[in-house]
Write a protein that holds these residues in place. Structure first.
Motif, PDB file in Angstrom:
ATOM      1  N   ASN A 124      95.978  38.259  62.482  1.00 58.62           N
ATOM      2  CA  ASN A 124      95.799  38.908  63.942  1.00 58.62           C
ATOM      3  C   ASN A 124      95.272  40.514  63.420  1.00 58.62           C
ATOM      4  O   ASN A 124      95.222  40.864  62.516  1.00 58.62           O
ATOM      5  CB  ASN A 124      96.913  38.757  64.796  1.00 58.62           C
ATOM      6  N   SER A 125      95.151  41.119  64.626  1.00 56.26           N
ATOM      7  CA  SER A 125      94.720  42.597  64.644  1.00 56.26           C
ATOM      8  C   SER A 125      95.785  43.580  64.523  1.00 56.26           C
ATOM      9  O   SER A 125      95.535  44.860  64.501  1.00 56.26           O
ATOM     10  CB  SER A 125      93.813  42.873  65.729  1.00 56.26           C
ATOM     11  N   SER A 126      97.034  43.088  64.324  1.00 52.83           N
ATOM     12  CA  SER A 126      98.514  43.891  64.336  1.00 52.83           C
ATOM     13  C   SER A 126      98.278  44.795  63.093  1.00 52.83           C
ATOM     14  O   SER A 126      97.760  44.527  61.984  1.00 52.83           O
ATOM     15  CB  SER A 126      99.448  43.300  64.401  1.00 52.83           C
ATOM     16  N   VAL A 127      98.651  46.028  63.433  1.00 52.39           N
ATOM     17  CA  VAL A 127      98.794  47.190  62.393  1.00 52.39           C
ATOM     18  C   VAL A 127     100.313  47.605  62.349  1.00 52.39           C
ATOM     19  O   VAL A 127     100.923  47.954  63.413  1.00 52.39           O
ATOM     20  CB  VAL A 127      97.956  48.323  62.473  1.00 52.39           C
ATOM     21  N   HIS A 128     101.044  47.461  61.179  1.00 54.69           N
ATOM     22  CA  HIS A 128     102.460  47.653  60.935  1.00 54.69           C
ATOM     23  C   HIS A 128     102.726  48.928  59.959  1.00 54.69           C
ATOM     24  O   HIS A 128     102.041  49.401  59.017  1.00 54.69           O
ATOM     25  CB  HIS A 128     103.257  46.692  60.367  1.00 54.69           C
ATOM     26  N   PRO A 129     103.360  49.993  60.512  1.00 52.86           N
ATOM     27  CA  PRO A 129     103.806  51.355  59.529  1.00 52.86           C
ATOM     28  C   PRO A 129     104.592  50.747  58.305  1.00 52.86           C
ATOM     29  O   PRO A 129     105.299  49.676  58.282  1.00 52.86           O
ATOM     30  CB  PRO A 129     104.721  51.998  60.513  1.00 52.86           C
ATOM     31  N   ILE A 130     104.063  51.440  57.364  1.00 52.77           N
ATOM     32  CA  ILE A 130     104.798  50.888  56.165  1.00 52.77           C
ATOM     33  C   ILE A 130     106.348  51.615  55.895  1.00 52.77           C
ATOM     34  O   ILE A 130     106.370  52.711  56.390  1.00 52.77           O
ATOM     35  CB  ILE A 130     104.164  51.594  54.841  1.00 52.77           C
ATOM     36  N   ASN A 131     107.307  50.970  55.654  1.00 53.04           N
ATOM     37  CA  ASN A 131     108.467  51.668  55.236  1.00 53.04           C
ATOM     38  C   ASN A 131     108.755  52.411  54.049  1.00 53.04           C
ATOM     39  O   ASN A 131     108.382  51.565  53.174  1.00 53.04           O
ATOM     40  CB  ASN A 131     109.602  50.350  55.225  1.00 53.04           C
ATOM     41  N   LYS A 132     108.839  53.628  54.019  1.00 53.07           N
ATOM     42  CA  LYS A 132     108.821  54.483  52.993  1.00 53.07           C
ATOM     43  C   LYS A 132     110.124  54.524  52.471  1.00 53.07           C
ATOM     44  O   LYS A 132     111.350  54.637  53.271  1.00 53.07           O
ATOM     45  CB  LYS A 132     108.255  55.906  53.199  1.00 53.07           C
ATOM     46  N   PRO A 133     110.589  54.609  51.170  1.00 57.25           N
ATOM     47  CA  PRO A 133     109.385  54.320  49.981  1.00 57.25           C
ATOM     48  C   PRO A 133     109.257  52.996  49.800  1.00 57.25           C
ATOM     49  O   PRO A 133     109.993  52.127  50.573  1.00 57.25           O
ATOM     50  CB  PRO A 133     110.109  54.943  48.848  1.00 57.25           C
ATOM     51  N   LEU A 134     108.225  52.651  49.140  1.00 57.24           N
ATOM     52  CA  LEU A 134     107.797  51.391  49.184  1.00 57.24           C
ATOM     53  C   LEU A 134     108.700  50.406  48.195  1.00 57.24           C
ATOM     54  O   LEU A 134     108.989  49.162  48.555  1.00 57.24           O
ATOM     55  CB  LEU A 134     106.300  50.947  48.476  1.00 57.24           C
ATOM     56  N   GLY A 135     109.553  51.048  47.433  1.00 60.02           N
ATOM     57  CA  GLY A 135     110.637  50.227  46.677  1.00 60.02           C
ATOM     58  C   GLY A 135     109.952  49.224  45.502  1.00 60.02           C
ATOM     59  O   GLY A 135     110.483  48.482  45.145  1.00 60.02           O
ATOM     60  N   LEU A 136     108.594  49.636  45.134  1.00 61.90           N
ATOM     61  CA  LEU A 136     108.079  48.781  44.096  1.00 61.90           C
ATOM     62  C   LEU A 136     108.005  49.621  42.961  1.00 61.90           C
ATOM     63  O   LEU A 136     107.866  50.742  42.639  1.00 61.90           O
ATOM     64  CB  LEU A 136     106.678  48.487  44.554  1.00 61.90           C
TER      65      LEU A 136
END
Length: 364
Positions: free
Chosen positions: A219-231
């Protein structure tokens, strides 16, 4: 141009030796080279050039001038800075149009070319991946672990740096006006928000690394990234060691940054469209009230920002442009072109006008 100038000087050298001192000749060289836009030519290059045509030793000592490496050492540049400051002072509202070049002043490495990218991440050169290939949405389909490894590296650098002084001085100038300022930027780093600019008055025309979307997209939804990425990134391979982040909406497809990429027909532009709607309402009010709008363009190299600034400029006689760029790019009076690669010289002048005069070579 260099060949033409050299031939002219060779033919007129006997007369020049008779009536001009070596110091005057160097002044002439600086003026000639500046008019031809050789802003990167240093004094030593001038010296090497003239040593090939001036064989007679000077009759008196010639003082060693400072570097002629950029335009802001010329007296005419002081006039430009004064004119730009006057435009800002007389304006009612500020529009800042900015490219990703402003990020370099914050200490971010220049990865805008293949050479810069490979110098920072040699593994990408080993894999034969160029900047254009990394800028395609298919990169997240074919090599998702590597793609997120690069994103994680870049976001970790962005999280560790702070906005340069230029951001805060621009904010102070813009917020001192009776009408709220707006920012239109192609940067995807979120530095303007980090510097305290209101998110309601910013257009990030290429998206932001601080948001994600579905790679399909579902869909066209946009979500804020949870910082920090933890990668966790394996620096020998540049791949993440965890699972690839998934789309928060469908949970079946991988996620990707909400950044516009080359030939990107899967970009979810919902957030940017909302930003553009707020901008349109803002510029409509500015036009209706016949406010004097000063556009400050800085760090812009992409046509997207350059053309946007010019469209706004031409839309009203009350709009004026200060273009801070190494290239002039068709700026005419009463607008101002400041030939510099960054905003810093203009910021220095606004803080202390007398300081810029002191930086002029004494010979000029």
């Amino acid at each position: 141009y260099m060949g033409t100038v050299k031939r002219i000087i060779e033919r007129t050298m006997p007369l020049c030796r008779a009536y001009f001192s070596p110091l005057c000749l160097l002044k002439l060289a600086n003026t000639t080279y500046s008019s031809l836009k050789y802003e990167t030519t240093t004094y030593r290059q001038h010296q090497r050039f003239f040593s090939s045509v001036i064989t007679k030793p000077p009759s008196h000592p010639c003082p060693s001038p400072r570097s002629f490496s950029s335009f802001h050492h010329l007296p005419s540049s002081i006039a430009r800075l004064q004119k730009a400051a006057a435009l800002i002072k007389s304006s009612d509202v500020i529009l800042i149009t900015a490219g990703s070049g402003m990020l370099l002043d914050c200490g971010f490495p220049d990865i805008s070319t293949n050479e810069g990218l490979w110098a920072k991440y040699p593994r990408l050169k080993e894999l034969g991946l160029s900047l254009s290939e990394l800028s395609k949405p298919e990169f997240f389909d074919l090599l998702p672990e590597l793609a997120w490894g690069v994103v994680s590296e870049i976001t970790s650098i962005l999280d560790s740096i702070v906005p340069s002084e230029s951001f805060f001085v621009l904010k102070s100038i813009a917020e001192n006006k009776p009408y709220p300022p707006f920012v239109y930027t192609s940067g995807v780093d979120g530095m303007f928000q980090k510097a305290g600019f209101s998110d309601d008055y910013i257009v990030e025309c290429c998206g932001s690394l601080n948001y994600i979307q579905c790679s399909t997209p579902c869909n066209s939804s946009v979500h804020p990234i949870n910082k920090p990425l933890g990668l966790t990134v394996d620096h020998s391979t540049l791949k993440i060691q965890e699972e690839v982040p998934m789309c928060p909406s469908c949970c079946s497809a991988s996620a990707r940054p909400n950044v516009w990429m080359a030939s990107d027909n899967r970009w979810a532009g919902t957030r940017v469209r909302a930003q553009l709607q707020r901008y349109e309402a803002w510029i409509e009010n500015v036009t209706k009230q016949k406010l004097r709008l000063c556009i400050i363009e800085c760090g812009a190299q992409s046509p997207q920002i350059l053309q946007f600034s010019e469209r706004v400029l031409k839309s009203s006689a009350n709009h004026f442009l200060i273009r801070i760029n190494r290239r002039k790019l068709g700026i005419d009076d009463p607008n101002v072109w400041i030939p510099d690669k960054s905003l810093q010289s203009f910021i220095d002048y606004l803080k202390d006008p007398s300081r810029e005069k002191n930086r002029l070579p004494s010979m000029l």
